[in-house]
Design a protein around this motif. Structure first.
Motif, PDB file in Angstrom:
ATOM      1  N   SER A  38      55.685  75.205  14.174  1.00 50.46           N
ATOM      2  CA  SER A  38      56.935  73.904  13.911  1.00 50.46           C
ATOM      3  C   SER A  38      57.817  74.565  14.789  1.00 50.46           C
ATOM      4  O   SER A  38      58.363  73.742  14.675  1.00 50.46           O
ATOM      5  CB  SER A  38      57.432  73.171  12.362  1.00 50.46           C
ATOM      6  N   VAL A  39      58.433  75.248  14.131  1.00 49.28           N
ATOM      7  CA  VAL A  39      59.067  76.480  14.225  1.00 49.28           C
ATOM      8  C   VAL A  39      59.548  76.551  16.412  1.00 49.28           C
ATOM      9  O   VAL A  39      60.503  76.388  16.991  1.00 49.28           O
ATOM     10  CB  VAL A  39      59.682  77.552  13.991  1.00 49.28           C
ATOM     11  N   VAL A  40      58.337  77.107  16.470  1.00 52.57           N
ATOM     12  CA  VAL A  40      58.723  77.320  17.879  1.00 52.57           C
ATOM     13  C   VAL A  40      58.777  75.832  18.374  1.00 52.57           C
ATOM     14  O   VAL A  40      59.210  75.704  19.603  1.00 52.57           O
ATOM     15  CB  VAL A  40      57.106  77.554  18.350  1.00 52.57           C
ATOM     16  N   ILE A  41      57.923  74.876  18.207  1.00 49.39           N
ATOM     17  CA  ILE A  41      57.601  73.448  18.641  1.00 49.39           C
ATOM     18  C   ILE A  41      59.154  72.743  18.715  1.00 49.39           C
ATOM     19  O   ILE A  41      59.818  72.201  19.831  1.00 49.39           O
ATOM     20  CB  ILE A  41      56.887  72.881  18.318  1.00 49.39           C
ATOM     21  N   PHE A  42      59.302  73.176  17.930  1.00 55.04           N
ATOM     22  CA  PHE A  42      61.060  72.886  17.656  1.00 55.04           C
ATOM     23  C   PHE A  42      62.092  73.336  18.891  1.00 55.04           C
ATOM     24  O   PHE A  42      63.012  72.490  18.924  1.00 55.04           O
ATOM     25  CB  PHE A  42      61.447  72.634  16.420  1.00 55.04           C
ATOM     26  N   ILE A  43      62.074  74.785  18.595  1.00 58.46           N
ATOM     27  CA  ILE A  43      63.098  75.225  19.594  1.00 58.46           C
ATOM     28  C   ILE A  43      62.746  74.838  20.763  1.00 58.46           C
ATOM     29  O   ILE A  43      63.608  74.822  21.494  1.00 58.46           O
ATOM     30  CB  ILE A  43      62.796  76.753  19.549  1.00 58.46           C
ATOM     31  N   PHE A  62      72.849  67.002  20.712  1.00 59.47           N
ATOM     32  CA  PHE A  62      71.438  66.177  20.760  1.00 59.47           C
ATOM     33  C   PHE A  62      70.245  67.778  21.432  1.00 59.47           C
ATOM     34  O   PHE A  62      69.198  67.217  20.829  1.00 59.47           O
ATOM     35  CB  PHE A  62      71.818  65.697  22.218  1.00 59.47           C
ATOM     36  N   ALA A  63      70.593  68.746  21.724  1.00 62.71           N
ATOM     37  CA  ALA A  63      68.911  69.491  21.454  1.00 62.71           C
ATOM     38  C   ALA A  63      68.421  70.205  20.491  1.00 62.71           C
ATOM     39  O   ALA A  63      67.017  69.847  20.124  1.00 62.71           O
ATOM     40  CB  ALA A  63      70.602  70.899  21.567  1.00 62.71           C
ATOM     41  N   LEU A  64      69.481  69.578  18.995  1.00 61.19           N
ATOM     42  CA  LEU A  64      68.870  69.832  17.924  1.00 61.19           C
ATOM     43  C   LEU A  64      68.417  68.300  16.982  1.00 61.19           C
ATOM     44  O   LEU A  64      66.665  68.115  16.372  1.00 61.19           O
ATOM     45  CB  LEU A  64      69.389  70.175  16.334  1.00 61.19           C
ATOM     46  N   ILE A  65      68.604  67.481  17.461  1.00 56.76           N
ATOM     47  CA  ILE A  65      67.908  65.507  18.122  1.00 56.76           C
ATOM     48  C   ILE A  65      66.399  66.190  18.740  1.00 56.76           C
ATOM     49  O   ILE A  65      65.187  65.399  18.010  1.00 56.76           O
ATOM     50  CB  ILE A  65      68.696  64.219  18.338  1.00 56.76           C
ATOM     51  N   TRP A  66      66.828  66.118  19.681  1.00 55.24           N
ATOM     52  CA  TRP A  66      65.621  66.838  20.818  1.00 55.24           C
ATOM     53  C   TRP A  66      64.418  68.016  20.081  1.00 55.24           C
ATOM     54  O   TRP A  66      62.865  67.824  20.200  1.00 55.24           O
ATOM     55  CB  TRP A  66      65.927  67.417  22.410  1.00 55.24           C
ATOM     56  N   GLY A  67      64.695  68.506  19.570  1.00 53.12           N
ATOM     57  CA  GLY A  67      63.601  69.201  18.935  1.00 53.12           C
ATOM     58  C   GLY A  67      62.681  68.821  18.132  1.00 53.12           C
ATOM     59  O   GLY A  67      62.473  68.667  17.391  1.00 53.12           O
ATOM     60  N   THR A  68      63.708  68.118  16.939  1.00 54.96           N
ATOM     61  CA  THR A  68      63.337  67.311  15.593  1.00 54.96           C
ATOM     62  C   THR A  68      62.496  66.129  16.968  1.00 54.96           C
ATOM     63  O   THR A  68      61.197  65.821  16.033  1.00 54.96           O
ATOM     64  CB  THR A  68      64.900  66.627  15.149  1.00 54.96           C
ATOM     65  N   LEU A  69      62.656  65.246  17.187  1.00 52.02           N
ATOM     66  CA  LEU A  69      61.750  64.619  17.886  1.00 52.02           C
ATOM     67  C   LEU A  69      60.698  65.110  19.020  1.00 52.02           C
ATOM     68  O   LEU A  69      59.308  64.300  18.448  1.00 52.02           O
ATOM     69  CB  LEU A  69      62.564  63.694  18.978  1.00 52.02           C
ATOM     70  N   GLY A  70      61.083  66.035  19.308  1.00 45.42           N
ATOM     71  CA  GLY A  70      59.568  66.959  20.038  1.00 45.42           C
ATOM     72  C   GLY A  70      59.083  67.307  18.588  1.00 45.42           C
ATOM     73  O   GLY A  70      57.387  66.975  18.810  1.00 45.42           O
ATOM     74  N   LEU A  71      59.182  67.442  18.070  1.00 48.78           N
ATOM     75  CA  LEU A  71      58.289  67.989  16.721  1.00 48.78           C
ATOM     76  C   LEU A  71      57.826  67.226  15.959  1.00 48.78           C
ATOM     77  O   LEU A  71      56.239  67.990  15.991  1.00 48.78           O
ATOM     78  CB  LEU A  71      59.081  69.476  15.186  1.00 48.78           C
ATOM     79  N   ILE A  72      58.253  66.459  15.968  1.00 49.12           N
ATOM     80  CA  ILE A  72      57.733  64.924  15.165  1.00 49.12           C
ATOM     81  C   ILE A  72      56.755  64.107  15.835  1.00 49.12           C
ATOM     82  O   ILE A  72      55.743  63.925  15.546  1.00 49.12           O
ATOM     83  CB  ILE A  72      58.726  63.871  14.625  1.00 49.12           C
ATOM     84  N   TRP A  73      56.930  64.404  17.383  1.00 47.12           N
ATOM     85  CA  TRP A  73      55.850  63.434  18.202  1.00 47.12           C
ATOM     86  C   TRP A  73      54.742  64.550  18.044  1.00 47.12           C
ATOM     87  O   TRP A  73      53.916  64.117  18.385  1.00 47.12           O
ATOM     88  CB  TRP A  73      56.793  63.598  19.351  1.00 47.12           C
ATOM     89  N   LEU A  74      55.384  65.326  18.736  1.00 50.06           N
ATOM     90  CA  LEU A  74      53.643  66.389  18.985  1.00 50.06           C
ATOM     91  C   LEU A  74      52.693  66.810  17.697  1.00 50.06           C
ATOM     92  O   LEU A  74      51.587  66.688  17.941  1.00 50.06           O
ATOM     93  CB  LEU A  74      54.456  67.246  19.399  1.00 50.06           C
ATOM     94  N   LYS A  75      53.858  67.150  16.697  1.00 48.82           N
ATOM     95  CA  LYS A  75      52.879  67.330  15.278  1.00 48.82           C
ATOM     96  C   LYS A  75      51.648  66.210  14.536  1.00 48.82           C
ATOM     97  O   LYS A  75      50.880  66.143  13.852  1.00 48.82           O
ATOM     98  CB  LYS A  75      53.439  68.367  14.149  1.00 48.82           C
TER      99      LYS A  75
END
Length: 189
Positions: A42-47, A90-103
């Motif tokens: 998850s950390v890789v996907i978040f970053i 916003f990078a942190l928001i993108w990371g959070t949303l990307g993590l939720i989206w992909l997982k």
């Protein structure tokens, strides 16, 4: 289609233009770049999602300024911003949303899409792609025409007159409430 029906379609369509272009585009880019990594840490996907989303947001802001001479957001007064086009928050928001989206969301949606017969899926893809191209064309045309109006250039075609009548400056101010003109000296108005 009658012109009043076409006008209603165009007016409804342009309401979500920024959301479709920036947020939807960001989600699409994250998906294209990272969909095979959905089982990864998850950390890789978040970053990776944070970097890709923030970079895409930066490019959209820069592109809007280069093509239309406007910006729709300015984060210059926020901490850790990059040229006011994106920032750490916003990078942190993108990371959070990307993590939720992909997982969570993407795997479920992908399984559902895979159930659509190929022929129907192909037709839906063509229709949706055509709509997105049409959406982008009308949005760009309306913004280009708004710039021409601001410089006193009169409408010379029926299409320009249609844009002036249906997507005038007052309406565009409602659709793009934060959009500002970038002046020659870099100031915004």
């Amino acid at each position: 289609l009658r012109s009043d029906v076409m006008s209603d379609i165009l007016l409804l369509k342009i309401i979500g233009a920024r959301i479709v272009i920036v947020h939807g585009g960001g989600a699409a880019i994250i998906t294209l770049c990272l969909y095979k990594l959905y089982k990864q840490n998850s950390v890789v996907i978040f970053i990776a999602s944070g970097i890709i989303g923030a970079a895409f947001e930066y490019l959209c802001s820069w592109g809007q300024e280069m093509v239309f001479g406007t910006v729709s957001w300015d984060y210059s007064d926020t901490p850790f911003n990059i040229d006011g086009r994106t920032n750490l928050m916003f990078a942190l928001i993108w990371g959070t949303l990307g993590l939720i989206w992909l997982k969570s969301l993407y795997p479920a949606i992908s399984r559902w899409i895979e159930k659509i017969p190929k022929r129907i899926g192909g037709m839906l893809t063509v229709v949706l792609a055509a709509f997105m191209i049409f959406d982008a064309f009308i949005s760009c045309a309306a913004l280009i025409r708004a710039d021409e109006r601001s410089r006193g250039i009169p409408a010379t075609s029926s299409f320009q007159q249609f844009l002036d009548r249906n997507l005038d400056d007052d309406y565009l101010a409602l659709v793009y409430p934060n959009m500002q003109k970038v002046n020659e000296d870099g100031t915004k108005s």
